[in-house]
Design a protein around this motif. Structure first.
Motif, PDB file in Angstrom:
ATOM      1  N   SER A 291       2.322   7.886  14.654  1.00  0.00           N
ATOM      2  CA  SER A 291       1.359   8.269  13.615  1.00  0.00           C
ATOM      3  C   SER A 291       2.051   8.441  12.269  1.00  0.00           C
ATOM      4  N   GLY A 292       3.278   8.964  12.284  1.00  0.00           N
ATOM      5  CA  GLY A 292       4.021   9.105  11.032  1.00  0.00           C
ATOM      6  C   GLY A 292       4.328   7.760  10.397  1.00  0.00           C
ATOM      7  N   LYS A 293       4.635   6.771  11.225  1.00  0.00           N
ATOM      8  CA  LYS A 293       4.903   5.423  10.707  1.00  0.00           C
ATOM      9  C   LYS A 293       3.645   4.841  10.061  1.00  0.00           C
ATOM     10  N   LEU A 294       2.504   5.044  10.701  1.00  0.00           N
ATOM     11  CA  LEU A 294       1.253   4.518  10.160  1.00  0.00           C
ATOM     12  C   LEU A 294       0.828   5.283   8.903  1.00  0.00           C
ATOM     13  N   MET A 295       1.059   6.583   8.901  1.00  0.00           N
ATOM     14  CA  MET A 295       0.657   7.385   7.747  1.00  0.00           C
ATOM     15  C   MET A 295       1.502   7.077   6.520  1.00  0.00           C
ATOM     16  N   SER A 296       2.724   6.591   6.721  1.00  0.00           N
ATOM     17  CA  SER A 296       3.564   6.250   5.573  1.00  0.00           C
ATOM     18  C   SER A 296       2.947   5.107   4.766  1.00  0.00           C
ATOM     19  N   VAL A 297       2.153   4.258   5.421  1.00  0.00           N
ATOM     20  CA  VAL A 297       1.503   3.160   4.699  1.00  0.00           C
ATOM     21  C   VAL A 297       0.395   3.706   3.804  1.00  0.00           C
ATOM     22  N   LEU A 298      -0.376   4.676   4.310  1.00  0.00           N
ATOM     23  CA  LEU A 298      -1.400   5.299   3.461  1.00  0.00           C
ATOM     24  C   LEU A 298      -0.756   6.044   2.303  1.00  0.00           C
ATOM     25  N   GLU A 299       0.343   6.710   2.567  1.00  0.00           N
ATOM     26  CA  GLU A 299       1.051   7.418   1.496  1.00  0.00           C
ATOM     27  C   GLU A 299       1.536   6.450   0.425  1.00  0.00           C
ATOM     28  N   SER A 300       2.018   5.294   0.847  1.00  0.00           N
ATOM     29  CA  SER A 300       2.452   4.281  -0.115  1.00  0.00           C
ATOM     30  C   SER A 300       1.270   3.747  -0.928  1.00  0.00           C
ATOM     31  N   THR A 301       0.126   3.548  -0.270  1.00  0.00           N
ATOM     32  CA  THR A 301      -1.061   3.065  -0.974  1.00  0.00           C
ATOM     33  C   THR A 301      -1.530   4.078  -2.012  1.00  0.00           C
ATOM     34  N   LEU A 302      -1.535   5.352  -1.643  1.00  0.00           N
ATOM     35  CA  LEU A 302      -1.964   6.395  -2.580  1.00  0.00           C
ATOM     36  C   LEU A 302      -0.982   6.542  -3.737  1.00  0.00           C
ATOM     37  N   SER A 303       0.299   6.326  -3.487  1.00  0.00           N
ATOM     38  CA  SER A 303       1.275   6.405  -4.582  1.00  0.00           C
ATOM     39  C   SER A 303       1.049   5.281  -5.588  1.00  0.00           C
ATOM     40  N   LYS A 304       0.601   4.121  -5.112  1.00  0.00           N
ATOM     41  CA  LYS A 304       0.269   3.035  -6.034  1.00  0.00           C
ATOM     42  C   LYS A 304      -0.977   3.375  -6.839  1.00  0.00           C
ATOM     43  N   LEU A 305      -1.949   4.011  -6.198  1.00  0.00           N
ATOM     44  CA  LEU A 305      -3.156   4.414  -6.928  1.00  0.00           C
ATOM     45  C   LEU A 305      -2.862   5.527  -7.927  1.00  0.00           C
ATOM     46  N   ALA A 306      -1.818   6.323  -7.678  1.00  0.00           N
ATOM     47  CA  ALA A 306      -1.479   7.413  -8.596  1.00  0.00           C
ATOM     48  C   ALA A 306      -1.033   6.903  -9.957  1.00  0.00           C
ATOM     49  N   ARG A 307      -0.702   5.617 -10.054  1.00  0.00           N
ATOM     50  CA  ARG A 307      -0.303   5.058 -11.351  1.00  0.00           C
ATOM     51  C   ARG A 307      -1.458   5.067 -12.344  1.00  0.00           C
ATOM     52  N   TYR A 308      -2.685   5.157 -11.840  1.00  0.00           N
ATOM     53  CA  TYR A 308      -3.862   5.151 -12.705  1.00  0.00           C
ATOM     54  C   TYR A 308      -4.303   6.562 -13.102  1.00  0.00           C
ATOM     55  N   ASP A 309      -3.498   7.574 -12.812  1.00  0.00           N
ATOM     56  CA  ASP A 309      -3.882   8.947 -13.133  1.00  0.00           C
ATOM     57  C   ASP A 309      -4.159   9.104 -14.617  1.00  0.00           C
ATOM     58  N   GLU A 310      -5.084  10.014 -14.920  1.00  0.00           N
ATOM     59  CA  GLU A 310      -5.471  10.270 -16.310  1.00  0.00           C
ATOM     60  C   GLU A 310      -4.275  10.799 -17.093  1.00  0.00           C
ATOM     61  N   GLY A 311      -4.061  10.244 -18.275  1.00  0.00           N
ATOM     62  CA  GLY A 311      -2.948  10.649 -19.116  1.00  0.00           C
ATOM     63  C   GLY A 311      -1.667   9.897 -18.846  1.00  0.00           C
ATOM     64  N   SER A 312      -1.667   9.012 -17.863  1.00  0.00           N
ATOM     65  CA  SER A 312      -0.469   8.246 -17.539  1.00  0.00           C
ATOM     66  C   SER A 312      -0.362   7.042 -18.460  1.00  0.00           C
TER      67      SER A 312
END
Length: 425
Positions: A207-228
């Protein structure tokens, strides 16, 4: 002693060259059964009228023949087990040895009891070695490609075979370490505890291996954060349309891995429990990611991606058998409420006359490419068409131009001061 030494050597040599191919999984899917199923399906497709009318006319056609194997006896077919070649061989040898000694019917009761105890103790030792070698190999496979985290990742079939070995060991240990179902020497309690620990470690690692992919996807989406600054540049250059692509990429990822787990791991109960745990972890991570941005509005690329992911997670895990009370958790309701509000905000703030219409349509029609299989009760609210002007695009342009101008001004001003000729520009 000779048999114990022979079995121990077979374990050592077997695991050294083990290829981790599941043995005995899905016994019904043997070549003969698959050929028969192919014949029936093709007959029904080519002659549907005969099928509906109850006729038994056969249609001749070509069906590719699968490679056949020798038919196993009925008794062996009933005892199809899941595991690798080495574990299958181990459990067969232990069972054969115990059956042989038991069928001798030693007249001396005390000696017979001594043999039983010795055989049960040997079984515990051999199963323990099997568990340790399997768990060690599993941890080694987990460490492979650690730096490469992508939505293209699919759980290797070898790791699924290792899970099958642990699950098979749990099933076989009861018969091999007890006497007539009674744990007389407390051997089964000991080995069962070790099997449970290995099972938990494998489940957490997987499960940790699979969750690392979601974490990577969310880190890419974090580039669009307001004020960035990066988010502003991506919006200005219209790269934000990749928000939908990120969401669909992750959806394809968990669908492929669900199919892999369902097809390669033989224990349905373990599979269901794993899906429930994996679903809960994904929803919790999404909820935490959104909670960190309570004070900021989400970018429309983030809204598009998260909305698409949350819809598909619910519907796909529901199809895998996860119950309603597990799916519709408090964390899920929190995420849905937040995304509903963010979608409404996105609809009101989307610039008109640009590709914003297309992005909003992606949020509203995110399920059309999959046939609209999501239920209306759990789908996010449909969005109206954006109505505002291009004020946001102009604002983003001013922000980027201002920041880039400051950077250039500082660099040019420093250079001119050093050269002593500020009149160059």
């Amino acid at each position: 002693d000779l048999m114990e030494s022979s079995i121990a050597q077979s374990i050592h040599k077997g695991f050294e060259k083990e290829r981790w191919e599941s043995k005995g999984i899905n016994a019904a899917l043997n070549p003969a059964a698959l050929n028969n199923a192919a014949q029936a399906l093709n007959t029904a497709a080519l002659n549907p009228a005969g099928l509906l009318s109850g006729k038994k006319d056969q249609v001749n056609f070509y069906v590719p023949k699968l490679p056949r194997r020798t038919a196993a006896p009925a008794a062996a077919a009933d005892e199809m087990r899941n595991g690798c070649a080495t574990s299958e061989d181990l459990f067969w040898k232990l069972d054969a040895l115990q059956s042989f000694i038991r069928d001798l019917h030693w007249p001396d009761a005390e000696f017979r009891q001594h043999l039983e105890q010795r055989l049960k103790m040997m079984a515990v030792d051999m199963i323990e070695q099997c568990i340790q070698r399997t768990d060690s190999s599993f941890q080694s496979w987990l460490k492979k490609n650690v730096a490469f985290i992508s939505t293209d990742y699919i759980i290797p079939s070898e790791m699924c075979a290792m899970v099958n070995v642990i699950l098979d060991a749990k099933n076989q240990s009861f018969k091999l370490t007890t006497i007539d179902g009674i744990d007389l020497y407390k051997f089964h309690a000991k080995i069962d505890d070790q099997i449970d620990k290995a099972n938990v470690a494998m489940t957490q690692g997987l499960s940790g291996k699979l969750m690392s992919v979601l974490e990577s996807t969310l880190s890419k989406l974090a580039r669009y954060d307001e004020g960035s600054l990066i988010g502003s540049i991506l919006s200005f250059t219209n790269v934000s349309s990749s928000g939908k692509d990120l969401g669909q990429g992750y959806v394809n990822f968990f669908r492929n891995n669900m199919d892999q787990i369902r097809g390669k791991i033989g224990d349905d109960l373990w599979t269901l429990n794993f899906f429930e745990q994996w679903y809960s972890q994904q929803i919790s991570m999404l909820s935490s990611w959104l909670s960190e941005r309570l004070d900021h509005a989400l970018h429309y690329a983030q809204v598009t991606s998260i909305s698409h992911i949350i819809k598909k997670i619910y519907s796909d895990f529901e199809l895998q058998g996860v119950l309603e009370d597990k799916l519709n958790s408090k964390a899920y309701q929190t995420v849905i409420q937040r995304m509903t509000a963010e979608e409404a905000t996105c609809a009101l703030s989307m610039p008109e006359g640009t590709d914003g219409d297309e992005n909003c349509d992606d949020i509203r029609n995110g399920d059309e490419e999959d046939g609209g299989d999501d239920s209306g009760a759990h789908a996010a609210r449909s969005l109206p068409k954006p109505k505002t002007g291009a004020a946001q695009a102009a604002a983003v342009t001013n922000v980027v131009a201002g920041r880039v101008g400051n950077l250039l001004g500082k660099g040019i001003g420093g250079l001119s001061s050093k050269l002593g000729s500020g009149g160059w520009f």
